[in-house]
Design a protein around this motif. Sequence first.
Motif, PDB file in Angstrom:
ATOM      1  N   MET A   1      66.008  25.827  43.917  1.00 15.33           N
ATOM      2  CA  MET A   1      64.962  26.620  43.119  1.00 15.33           C
ATOM      3  C   MET A   1      65.405  26.705  41.553  1.00 15.33           C
ATOM      4  SD  MET A   1      62.197  25.778  44.384  1.00 15.33           S
ATOM      5  CE  MET A   1      61.643  25.305  46.170  1.00 15.33           C
ATOM      6  N   ASP A   2      66.532  27.013  41.464  1.00 17.10           N
ATOM      7  CA  ASP A   2      67.062  27.493  40.332  1.00 17.10           C
ATOM      8  C   ASP A   2      67.508  26.452  39.526  1.00 17.10           C
ATOM      9  OD1 ASP A   2      66.956  30.405  40.758  1.00 17.10           O
ATOM     10  OD2 ASP A   2      69.090  30.711  41.171  1.00 17.10           O
ATOM     11  N   GLU A   3      67.834  25.310  40.100  1.00 16.51           N
ATOM     12  CA  GLU A   3      68.112  23.996  39.408  1.00 16.51           C
ATOM     13  C   GLU A   3      67.195  23.476  38.798  1.00 16.51           C
ATOM     14  OE1 GLU A   3      69.649  19.861  40.917  1.00 16.51           O
ATOM     15  OE2 GLU A   3      71.421  21.289  40.892  1.00 16.51           O
ATOM     16  N   LEU A   4      66.051  23.271  39.679  1.00 19.10           N
ATOM     17  CA  LEU A   4      64.624  22.920  39.281  1.00 19.10           C
ATOM     18  C   LEU A   4      63.955  23.519  38.237  1.00 19.10           C
ATOM     19  CD1 LEU A   4      63.371  21.897  42.782  1.00 19.10           C
ATOM     20  CD2 LEU A   4      64.152  20.335  41.138  1.00 19.10           C
ATOM     21  N   LYS A   5      64.269  24.819  38.345  1.00 20.01           N
ATOM     22  CA  LYS A   5      63.510  25.811  37.031  1.00 20.01           C
ATOM     23  C   LYS A   5      64.382  25.369  35.769  1.00 20.01           C
ATOM     24  CE  LYS A   5      62.336  29.715  39.932  1.00 20.01           C
ATOM     25  NZ  LYS A   5      62.686  31.084  40.407  1.00 20.01           N
ATOM     26  N   ASP A   6      65.634  25.377  35.893  1.00 24.40           N
ATOM     27  CA  ASP A   6      66.534  24.859  34.586  1.00 24.40           C
ATOM     28  C   ASP A   6      65.861  23.603  34.037  1.00 24.40           C
ATOM     29  OD1 ASP A   6      67.619  27.234  35.038  1.00 24.40           O
ATOM     30  OD2 ASP A   6      69.581  26.456  35.750  1.00 24.40           O
ATOM     31  N   LEU A   7      65.743  22.718  35.020  1.00 23.05           N
ATOM     32  CA  LEU A   7      65.139  21.352  34.706  1.00 23.05           C
ATOM     33  C   LEU A   7      63.919  21.321  33.887  1.00 23.05           C
ATOM     34  CD1 LEU A   7      66.433  18.969  37.541  1.00 23.05           C
ATOM     35  CD2 LEU A   7      67.126  18.462  34.943  1.00 23.05           C
ATOM     36  N   LYS A   8      63.233  22.151  34.576  1.00 24.36           N
ATOM     37  CA  LYS A   8      61.551  22.463  34.199  1.00 24.36           C
ATOM     38  C   LYS A   8      61.657  22.991  32.488  1.00 24.36           C
ATOM     39  CE  LYS A   8      57.279  24.691  34.760  1.00 24.36           C
ATOM     40  NZ  LYS A   8      56.535  25.772  35.533  1.00 24.36           N
ATOM     41  N   GLU A   9      62.454  23.906  32.319  1.00 27.22           N
ATOM     42  CA  GLU A   9      62.559  24.726  31.278  1.00 27.22           C
ATOM     43  C   GLU A   9      63.140  23.687  30.157  1.00 27.22           C
ATOM     44  OE1 GLU A   9      64.502  28.498  31.013  1.00 27.22           O
ATOM     45  OE2 GLU A   9      63.479  29.181  32.851  1.00 27.22           O
TER      46      GLU A   9
ATOM     47  N   THR B   1      63.249  20.356  30.127  1.00 28.40           N
ATOM     48  CA  THR B   1      62.495  18.750  29.743  1.00 28.40           C
ATOM     49  C   THR B   1      61.025  19.100  29.378  1.00 28.40           C
ATOM     50  OG1 THR B   1      62.278  18.620  32.143  1.00 28.40           O
ATOM     51  CG2 THR B   1      64.115  17.481  31.179  1.00 28.40           C
ATOM     52  N   HIS B   2      60.504  20.198  29.989  1.00 32.11           N
ATOM     53  CA  HIS B   2      59.176  20.538  29.621  1.00 32.11           C
ATOM     54  C   HIS B   2      58.153  19.457  30.377  1.00 32.11           C
ATOM     55  CE1 HIS B   2      60.240  24.038  27.352  1.00 32.11           C
ATOM     56  NE2 HIS B   2      60.838  23.119  26.648  1.00 32.11           N
ATOM     57  N   PRO B   3      58.407  19.169  31.674  1.00 33.97           N
ATOM     58  CA  PRO B   3      57.606  17.901  32.213  1.00 33.97           C
ATOM     59  C   PRO B   3      56.200  18.198  32.092  1.00 33.97           C
ATOM     60  CG  PRO B   3      58.554  19.478  33.962  1.00 33.97           C
ATOM     61  CD  PRO B   3      59.044  19.883  32.756  1.00 33.97           C
ATOM     62  N   ASN B   4      55.406  16.996  31.904  1.00 34.28           N
ATOM     63  CA  ASN B   4      53.946  16.874  31.749  1.00 34.28           C
ATOM     64  C   ASN B   4      53.633  16.981  33.229  1.00 34.28           C
ATOM     65  OD1 ASN B   4      55.099  14.858  29.661  1.00 34.28           O
ATOM     66  ND2 ASN B   4      53.414  15.820  28.587  1.00 34.28           N
ATOM     67  N   GLU B   5      54.280  16.485  34.278  1.00 37.12           N
ATOM     68  CA  GLU B   5      53.860  16.619  35.611  1.00 37.12           C
ATOM     69  C   GLU B   5      54.885  16.888  36.541  1.00 37.12           C
ATOM     70  OE1 GLU B   5      50.419  15.317  38.166  1.00 37.12           O
ATOM     71  OE2 GLU B   5      50.469  14.877  35.918  1.00 37.12           O
ATOM     72  N   ILE B   6      54.671  18.106  37.353  1.00 37.18           N
ATOM     73  CA  ILE B   6      55.649  18.242  38.476  1.00 37.18           C
ATOM     74  C   ILE B   6      54.966  17.868  39.692  1.00 37.18           C
ATOM     75  CG2 ILE B   6      56.974  20.127  39.620  1.00 37.18           C
ATOM     76  CD1 ILE B   6      56.949  21.664  37.177  1.00 37.18           C
ATOM     77  N   MET B   7      55.605  16.845  40.226  1.00 41.37           N
ATOM     78  CA  MET B   7      55.053  16.256  41.241  1.00 41.37           C
ATOM     79  C   MET B   7      55.641  16.453  42.689  1.00 41.37           C
ATOM     80  SD  MET B   7      53.528  12.271  41.697  1.00 41.37           S
ATOM     81  CE  MET B   7      52.475  12.219  40.414  1.00 41.37           C
ATOM     82  N   LEU B   8      55.022  17.189  43.769  1.00 40.35           N
ATOM     83  CA  LEU B   8      55.704  17.515  44.839  1.00 40.35           C
ATOM     84  C   LEU B   8      55.506  16.374  45.950  1.00 40.35           C
ATOM     85  CD1 LEU B   8      57.049  19.655  46.849  1.00 40.35           C
ATOM     86  CD2 LEU B   8      54.776  20.346  47.296  1.00 40.35           C
ATOM     87  N   VAL B   9      56.532  15.641  46.632  1.00 36.98           N
ATOM     88  CA  VAL B   9      56.482  14.893  47.406  1.00 36.98           C
ATOM     89  C   VAL B   9      56.794  15.598  48.757  1.00 36.98           C
ATOM     90  CG1 VAL B   9      57.545  12.591  48.270  1.00 36.98           C
ATOM     91  CG2 VAL B   9      57.715  13.128  46.144  1.00 36.98           C
ATOM     92  N   VAL B  10      55.414  15.383  49.733  1.00 33.94           N
ATOM     93  CA  VAL B  10      55.331  15.939  50.776  1.00 33.94           C
ATOM     94  C   VAL B  10      54.980  14.786  51.902  1.00 33.94           C
ATOM     95  CG1 VAL B  10      53.900  17.560  52.450  1.00 33.94           C
ATOM     96  CG2 VAL B  10      54.223  18.011  49.917  1.00 33.94           C
ATOM     97  N   ASP B  11      55.999  15.186  53.097  1.00 38.61           N
ATOM     98  CA  ASP B  11      56.137  13.927  54.290  1.00 38.61           C
ATOM     99  C   ASP B  11      54.682  14.264  55.078  1.00 38.61           C
ATOM    100  OD1 ASP B  11      56.156  12.805  56.502  1.00 38.61           O
ATOM    101  OD2 ASP B  11      58.441  13.263  56.720  1.00 38.61           O
ATOM    102  N   ALA B  12      53.941  13.347  55.298  1.00 35.82           N
ATOM    103  CA  ALA B  12      52.684  13.722  55.991  1.00 35.82           C
ATOM    104  C   ALA B  12      52.921  14.076  57.490  1.00 35.82           C
ATOM    105  CB  ALA B  12      51.829  12.445  55.932  1.00 35.82           C
ATOM    106  N   MET B  13      54.154  13.686  58.075  1.00 33.85           N
ATOM    107  CA  MET B  13      54.352  13.857  59.292  1.00 33.85           C
ATOM    108  C   MET B  13      54.971  15.268  59.685  1.00 33.85           C
ATOM    109  SD  MET B  13      56.319  10.211  60.304  1.00 33.85           S
ATOM    110  CE  MET B  13      56.500  10.417  61.936  1.00 33.85           C
ATOM    111  N   THR B  14      54.961  15.917  58.660  1.00 32.51           N
ATOM    112  CA  THR B  14      55.673  17.391  59.037  1.00 32.51           C
ATOM    113  C   THR B  14      54.367  18.246  59.283  1.00 32.51           C
ATOM    114  OG1 THR B  14      55.144  17.725  56.445  1.00 32.51           O
ATOM    115  CG2 THR B  14      57.597  17.290  57.310  1.00 32.51           C
ATOM    116  N   GLY B  15      53.363  17.774  59.162  1.00 33.34           N
ATOM    117  CA  GLY B  15      52.037  18.364  59.588  1.00 33.34           C
ATOM    118  C   GLY B  15      51.726  19.694  58.773  1.00 33.34           C
ATOM    119  N   GLN B  16      51.355  20.460  59.586  1.00 30.16           N
ATOM    120  CA  GLN B  16      51.244  22.119  59.184  1.00 30.16           C
ATOM    121  C   GLN B  16      52.212  22.948  58.311  1.00 30.16           C
ATOM    122  OE1 GLN B  16      49.129  24.588  61.926  1.00 30.16           O
ATOM    123  NE2 GLN B  16      48.349  23.076  62.918  1.00 30.16           N
ATOM    124  N   ASP B  17      53.558  22.147  58.574  1.00 31.15           N
ATOM    125  CA  ASP B  17      54.652  22.862  57.813  1.00 31.15           C
ATOM    126  C   ASP B  17      54.644  22.332  56.356  1.00 31.15           C
ATOM    127  OD1 ASP B  17      57.105  24.698  57.842  1.00 31.15           O
ATOM    128  OD2 ASP B  17      58.314  22.612  57.645  1.00 31.15           O
TER     129      ASP B  17
END
Length: 432
Positions: A162-170, A172-188
């Motif tokens: 999370m710290d690394e991702l926060k640094d990358l966000k600060e 590059t100032h991304p226009n879109e932070i897109m989370l990839v979620v596996d549909a097979m993980t279900g409720q998790d």
Amino acid sequence: RMALLEADVSYKVVKDFVKKVSDRAVGEEVLTSLTPAQQVIKIVNEELCNLMGNENARIQFPSKPPCIIMMCGLQGSGKTTHAAKLAKMLKKEGHFPLLVACDIYRPAAINQLQVVGERAGVKVFEMGQIDPRIIAKEALKFGNDVVILDTAGRLHIDVALMDELKDLKELTHPNEIMLVVDAMTGQDAVNVAKAFDDALGIDSVLMSKLDSDTRGGAALSVLAVTGKPIKYVGMGEKLDEFEQFHPQRMASRILGMGDMLTLIEKAESTISQKDAEKMAKKFEENRFDMNDLLEQLRQIQKMGSLKSIIGMLPGVGSKLKDADIDDRQFVRIEAMITSMTKAERAKPSIINPSRKRRIAAGSGTKVEDVNRLLKQFDQMQKMMKQFGGKAGKGGKMNRRAMKRLANMNPEQLQSLQGGIPGVPPGLMPPKK
């Protein structure tokens, strides 16, 4: 409630949703054109669409490029492959995307991005296993109008990630932070989405592996908990098996009502109008032969796995969700047809026992397999005569037969000797 729980929607989301539907349904006046049961389904469908957002969410491109899209998610969710899928789709739309390899920890992650990037026809920027912050900063100097950052994942959420991702966000100032979620993980998927949203403030979700047996309940859970829109969904392993998220279609899929619009779009993008008209004419004139069947098989293969195609058929898909549909049947049938001579393909009735033995030997199959293919092809032709024969002048379709087909329920369609219309013979699981 059962439909949603079977689709693996979070129990809390189901509870709130059922209450909302109940409150709306009690005392609702039944429309004259609907039965009370259909009225309830209508309300459920509308509420599902409202929950998922009736609009198709799109990426908002800034007035001044580049548009920076930061892909994040856990390991194994399909980040790297879907980064390439997204890049390919954006390239088709007229953009010039650049894929950036910021995952320096997972073995072969950089190599994987290069391979999928090459297949997608998109440039990949990498600097080896150095600090991802430096890689991201350098990638912005190339002048591409879209920059897609393939960031590192972990097997579970931890502070270092999370710290690394926060640094990358600060940085590059991304226009879109897109989370990839596996549909097979279900409720998790809800826990994953919430953790990433709390730490990074995600803008959207990309749902991968929706071609699996899951009906997409995870999509509903993620939307309800985070309030962030799902913009894209991955429907298979191929780079073309990727599409925009349509709330109305997902609502139909969750309720087990099929997804005919997506199926039609897939067919339109794969089969040209000219080819469709040519094939329709052959159906009408009863000139359909083994060469045409082979052509149809190859076009269906381009549309994706047979199970995903059948899963989009209303009523039929839900009944076959546990059926063992083997896509390798395509290969076997193709091998048998290509082992036939030109004359045999044009007129299968000339195939005698000695020819059957030769075809079986040439295709690595058994004589019984050849017999089954010929029998089902014969049944398919009979069905075409019944439903697509000429009815007087102009060679129009037999209207009475077409009306009978339209009024059949899924069980009756399934019981037709040729299987489901449009699905080639030999590909359906045998009836028990």
